[in-house]
Design an enzyme around this catalytic site. Structure first.
Site, PDB file in Angstrom:
ATOM      1  N   ASN A 284     100.033  57.010  33.197  1.00  0.00           N
ATOM      2  CA  ASN A 284      99.482  58.363  33.205  1.00  0.00           C
ATOM      3  C   ASN A 284      99.929  59.070  34.479  1.00  0.00           C
ATOM      4  O   ASN A 284     100.864  59.846  34.460  1.00  0.00           O
ATOM      5  CB  ASN A 284      97.961  58.327  33.102  1.00  0.00           C
ATOM      6  CG  ASN A 284      97.495  57.707  31.785  1.00  0.00           C
ATOM      7  OD1 ASN A 284      98.141  57.872  30.767  1.00  0.00           O
ATOM      8  ND2 ASN A 284      96.405  56.974  31.816  1.00  0.00           N
TER       9      ASN A 284
ATOM     10  N   GLY B  67      93.577  62.038  40.692  1.00  0.00           N
ATOM     11  CA  GLY B  67      92.831  62.281  41.919  1.00  0.00           C
ATOM     12  C   GLY B  67      92.552  61.021  42.712  1.00  0.00           C
ATOM     13  O   GLY B  67      91.851  61.067  43.720  1.00  0.00           O
TER      14      GLY B  67
ATOM     15  N   LYS C  39      97.173  42.092  28.412  1.00  0.00           N
ATOM     16  CA  LYS C  39      98.025  41.545  27.332  1.00  0.00           C
ATOM     17  C   LYS C  39      97.694  40.079  27.064  1.00  0.00           C
ATOM     18  O   LYS C  39      98.595  39.218  27.058  1.00  0.00           O
ATOM     19  CB  LYS C  39      99.514  41.683  27.696  1.00  0.00           C
ATOM     20  CG  LYS C  39      99.932  43.124  27.969  1.00  0.00           C
ATOM     21  CD  LYS C  39     100.852  43.665  26.913  1.00  0.00           C
ATOM     22  CE  LYS C  39     101.194  45.116  27.218  1.00  0.00           C
ATOM     23  NZ  LYS C  39     101.465  45.913  26.038  1.00  0.00           N
TER      24      LYS C  39
ATOM     25  N   ILE D 217      96.512  49.563  37.649  1.00  0.00           N
ATOM     26  CA  ILE D 217      97.390  48.760  36.787  1.00  0.00           C
ATOM     27  C   ILE D 217      97.554  47.366  37.377  1.00  0.00           C
ATOM     28  O   ILE D 217      97.430  46.372  36.683  1.00  0.00           O
ATOM     29  CB  ILE D 217      98.761  49.453  36.615  1.00  0.00           C
ATOM     30  CG1 ILE D 217      98.586  50.680  35.705  1.00  0.00           C
ATOM     31  CG2 ILE D 217      99.797  48.494  36.055  1.00  0.00           C
ATOM     32  CD1 ILE D 217      99.814  51.544  35.570  1.00  0.00           C
TER      33      ILE D 217
ATOM     34  N   GLY E 160      86.233  57.139  38.110  1.00  0.00           N
ATOM     35  CA  GLY E 160      87.347  57.416  37.217  1.00  0.00           C
ATOM     36  C   GLY E 160      86.892  57.384  35.768  1.00  0.00           C
ATOM     37  O   GLY E 160      85.698  57.209  35.484  1.00  0.00           O
ATOM     38  N   VAL E 161      87.822  57.566  34.844  1.00  0.00           N
ATOM     39  CA  VAL E 161      87.456  57.553  33.430  1.00  0.00           C
ATOM     40  C   VAL E 161      87.786  56.200  32.823  1.00  0.00           C
ATOM     41  O   VAL E 161      88.471  55.387  33.424  1.00  0.00           O
ATOM     42  CB  VAL E 161      88.203  58.675  32.655  1.00  0.00           C
ATOM     43  CG1 VAL E 161      87.628  60.027  33.010  1.00  0.00           C
ATOM     44  CG2 VAL E 161      89.688  58.617  32.907  1.00  0.00           C
ATOM     45  N   GLY E 162      87.252  55.951  31.639  1.00  0.00           N
ATOM     46  CA  GLY E 162      87.582  54.728  30.927  1.00  0.00           C
ATOM     47  C   GLY E 162      86.367  53.842  30.736  1.00  0.00           C
ATOM     48  O   GLY E 162      85.266  54.151  31.190  1.00  0.00           O
ATOM     49  N   ASN E 163      86.602  52.732  30.059  1.00  0.00           N
ATOM     50  CA  ASN E 163      85.489  51.885  29.648  1.00  0.00           C
ATOM     51  C   ASN E 163      84.847  51.149  30.813  1.00  0.00           C
ATOM     52  O   ASN E 163      83.639  50.937  30.837  1.00  0.00           O
ATOM     53  CB  ASN E 163      85.974  50.895  28.598  1.00  0.00           C
ATOM     54  CG  ASN E 163      86.315  51.615  27.304  1.00  0.00           C
ATOM     55  OD1 ASN E 163      85.654  52.590  26.941  1.00  0.00           O
ATOM     56  ND2 ASN E 163      87.355  51.157  26.618  1.00  0.00           N
TER      57      ASN E 163
ATOM     58  N   GLU F 215      85.538  63.851  39.680  1.00  0.00           N
ATOM     59  CA  GLU F 215      86.540  64.673  39.021  1.00  0.00           C
ATOM     60  C   GLU F 215      86.083  65.065  37.628  1.00  0.00           C
ATOM     61  O   GLU F 215      86.251  66.204  37.207  1.00  0.00           O
ATOM     62  CB  GLU F 215      87.812  63.825  38.916  1.00  0.00           C
ATOM     63  CG  GLU F 215      89.090  64.534  39.156  1.00  0.00           C
ATOM     64  CD  GLU F 215      90.236  63.537  39.166  1.00  0.00           C
ATOM     65  OE1 GLU F 215      90.668  63.177  40.266  1.00  0.00           O
ATOM     66  OE2 GLU F 215      90.683  63.109  38.093  1.00  0.00           O
TER      67      GLU F 215
END
Lengths: 503, 503
Positions: free
Chosen positions: A383, A387, A407, A363, A268-271, A293
């Site tokens: 979001n 996929g 948080k 999440i 997946g995407v992200g840090n 993807e």
């Protein structure tokens, strides 16, 4: 006239973004290019947004349905949502203005499995597609279209739209030509046949899109980069998650359950995903492949490290620096990167056949390993599922990763019961946080719960999770996957009421 | 010696059920045949249950792990669960004694997607398989095994078990030989290739199982039918559901979105499924095919009606009457029925390619179309997810059917939020009750909710569902799929507390 339009028959179609946008009218369905902020049209949507604002100012209704590949950029989703010009959006959005409208109930949103968008459009129940607006890198002398930095659903939009508007973006490197693999063998049942792809680097299609020239109603020339955000470097949490995951993969290779070069990775995407890819660049695995993807920064680094042999995806999703870097050296990358239509990059047939190692974010997860990827507190879409469902259910090993809290500790990523389910426990094999990793394969729900609480939950939430589970074991209607309905979602309610899940 | 064992080398392996059962010892993992009450071993599990009871009476521990295809019969799951002899059971159970033990927390249960059982066993993380106990119809002169009334995971158990015990059941009609299609082209990645099946009636394998004769440690001869329950005739509710569904299919054919002969149908088991099949026998569709998990009574009727050309499945699931009927005329049915391994009958690649029309039952659905197929009140497992996930996600149209209420109206099948999720809203296209049908394709969650409440919920629950949805729209954290976590599962708690979901 731009040298990017080699087919002279099309020169007379070149026009301004405003004139092109004027061809789109109230109530239309518009299929746009764009996937994870790449290869989306930039000028026409901006002009369309202005036009919608002008119409609204004049007291006239104007809204359209927007279909894309996945997320686009502020010039598209942002501009149109700001103008309140979107009636329905599918199949994935990450634009903050559009997100806000969706969650205020002002805009309809169809959150879809990305592999299913094109086939469902072919089926017909989504209704007709009036206009396609597609960014391309160029048009060849025979009228073929050279794709841009994403493929997404462009083949389908070009095939099915009544009218086609092209944005020819000369910012995109012409050396992109040849990187794409557009498969034209798809069909509706009963005419479907096996997709002849058996390795991530197989090329089964052609490098360009076909398009009936008579349906091209406007061409707009642009010169602008895809607008993506820079990545922040991996923090300690992300590096911790990556370390646990790399240990697990090494362990599986040691057990003989994975080849030494692993199996095709999906990321997946992200840090956190970038931290994992960075870890793989320093890890013990060689000759790796990716069937995924999106190509993000970490994937380029992995290619540069020599550890990754080839990567197949449907789009780039690069930071501005990485976009400049690849654009400067496109010819060098072209043989090791393949961009495909998203119904192929995400096809269950191919993911199952290749045996992908799927690595996705979330999440929240519950103690049994059910995963919520989309809806904060169960109702507020962040979001979309993207996929993740295509990959998680069909993967050889389905891995989900998350920091154990959000948080500042007010939210636990591990909860008694997720408030919304995107991935059922059967589709979640491994859960990783910075606290540790839970390999839940072959475990009953009760055993999964014990492992998730002890290995993945943040220490601040472990006791309350243990207490919930113990009381559920005592008082549940059934003890297969014990739960207490009156309390299962109380952590979410508490957060909504008090700003923290902690009692 | 039975003429069913044509390979003379194996005659010396013939023994009693008790002696065969003695080869199974405490802690072993045993792979048994059996799928929806068909083709399960009958004598050895019964003897094993007695042996376990004797061991327990003598103060010695004895429990085993049981892997099957799906559900079996009282002589297997019932006898072993009664003896408290099962440590872990996978991948599907419908036996009431075993269910009770699972829900009391006395027995581990792995509820798995049926397509994934064999591939996961090959992967190795489930551990080694010590013994296979497989019912066959006969053994040919060259030592090939003629399958019985189900195929399930038998190929995998025969390939992977250290020792093999065969039950040769002479009750099964020898004319079964030739009906089965055992595909031996599967592999672990990176060695997987396309599965060469493009129509439901393609035969891609061989009619018998292979088995290394050296691993056959015992053969027991039996003569007993599969023990299944009779079907009750469809009641008014089931006929109502079937009528709505047939209207919908006709509508789709009329719109040109389905061929006149439909697409391959998949049908779950039970009285509603049988009512639908009965409706199809009287309906307007000809030359139909089925690509499904099980052949139940209604499927035979559909074949007899001439409307169904061929049916592919992995098992029979017949009433005693229908079992006698097919056994008497097996040769006549043999060319129109195909039984395959369950990793093929339920393979996502094939379901997506063929474009199945999937029709499955459920326990409850929520207003957004999320479906709970397995856990009553969220925690008490009824049977299991079975193949519903394999079919629902990959179907051309995914349909779920249910009466709108249960327990005389005390339970609404349509709830604010399902207490457990097996099928996410993206995998549920159409919901049908006797009240009506909700075609949710292309609709956002909010629009799905309005349709499900008005078309599918029982009138007695419609007002309270509308009220919940209206208040969720006003007070939810987000309005993409509005929910009220403090109240979302309150109907389940109320049922647990008071015996009814009604306030």
């Amino acid at each position: 006239m731009s040298t990017r339009i080699a087919d002279h028959r099309l020169h007379r179609r070149v026009t301004s973004a405003e004139e092109a946008a004027a061809l789109i009218t109230h109530g239309m369905t518009v299929g746009m290019s764009g996937f994870t902020g790449s290869g989306y049209p930039k000028a026409v949507p901006t002009a369309l947004g202005k036009r919608i604002e002008a119409e609204h100012a004049a007291g006239r209704p104007m809204r359209v349905k927007i279909w894309t590949g996945a997320s686009t950029g502020p010039e598209l989703d942002g501009a149109l949502a700001k103008a309140d010009g979107i009636e329905l959006r599918l199949p994935y959005n990450s634009d903050p203005i559009a997100r806000e409208r969706i969650n205020r109930g002002e805009m309809d949103y169809l959150d879809m499995h990305l592999s299913q968008v094109a086939p469902m459009a072919w089926q017909g129940f989504l209704g007709p597609l009036d206009v396609a607006v597609i960014e391309v890198t160029g048009i060849t002398a025979d009228g073929s279209l050279v794709p841009s930095s994403s493929v997404g659903n462009n083949k389908t939009w070009l095939d099915h739209a009544q009218g086609v508007i092209l944005e020819v973006n000369r910012w995109q490197n012409p050396a992109l030509e040849g990187m794409h693999d557009i498969y034209y063998g798809t069909a509706l049942p009963p005419h479907r046949v096996p997709i002849p792809l058996v390795r991530p680097d197989d090329r089964i299609g052609q490098p360009t899109f076909r398009c009936d020239l008579d349906r091209i109603i406007a061409i707009v020339e642009t010169d602008a980069p895809d607008r993506n955000l820079p990545f922040t470097p991996p923090d300690e949490t992300a590096r911790g998650i990556a370390a646990h995951l790399l240990d697990f993969l090494e362990h599986e290779v040691g057990k003989g359950r994975l080849p030494a070069s692993l199996l095709p990775i999906q990321s997946g995407v992200g840090n956190i995903a970038n931290a994992v890819l960075a870890g793989l660049a320093d890890g013990p695995f060689h000759d790796m492949t990716a069937y995924t993807e999106v190509i993000q920064d970490g994937m380029l680094d992995l290619l540069d490290s020599g550890r990754l042999r080839v990567a197949s995806a449907t789009a780039f999703s690069l930071s501005p620096d990485a976009a400049l870097r690849i654009n400067a050296e496109m010819a060098r990358y072209r043989d090791r990167l393949i961009l495909r239509p998203q119904e192929i990059s995400n096809h269950p047939e191919l993911i199952r056949r290749l045996g992908c190692i799927a690595m996705n974010g979330l999440i929240e997860a519950d103690i049994y390993g059910n995963v919520n990827s989309t809806c904060v507190m169960g109702s507020r879409v962040q979001n979309g599922i993207g996929g993740s469902g295509d990959f998680a259910r069909n993967a050889y090993i389905s891995i989900f990763m998350t920091p154990s809290t959000a948080k500042g500790g007010a939210i636990s990523a591990i909860v008694p019961q997720v408030a919304h389910v995107d991935h059922i426990m059967q589709d979640v094999a491994v859960l990783v946080t910075e606290q540790g990793l839970a390999d839940m394969r072959g475990l009953s729900p009760r055993k999964r719960a014990a492992l998730v609480i002890e290995n993945c939950a943040h220490p601040a939430y472990r006791d309350v999770l243990r207490d919930y589970f113990d009381r559920a074991m005592a008082g549940a209607y059934g003890r297969h996957a014990p739960s207490l309905p009156a309390e299962a979602l109380s952590w979410h309610q508490r957060f909504m009421d008090t700003g923290t899940m902690r009692a």
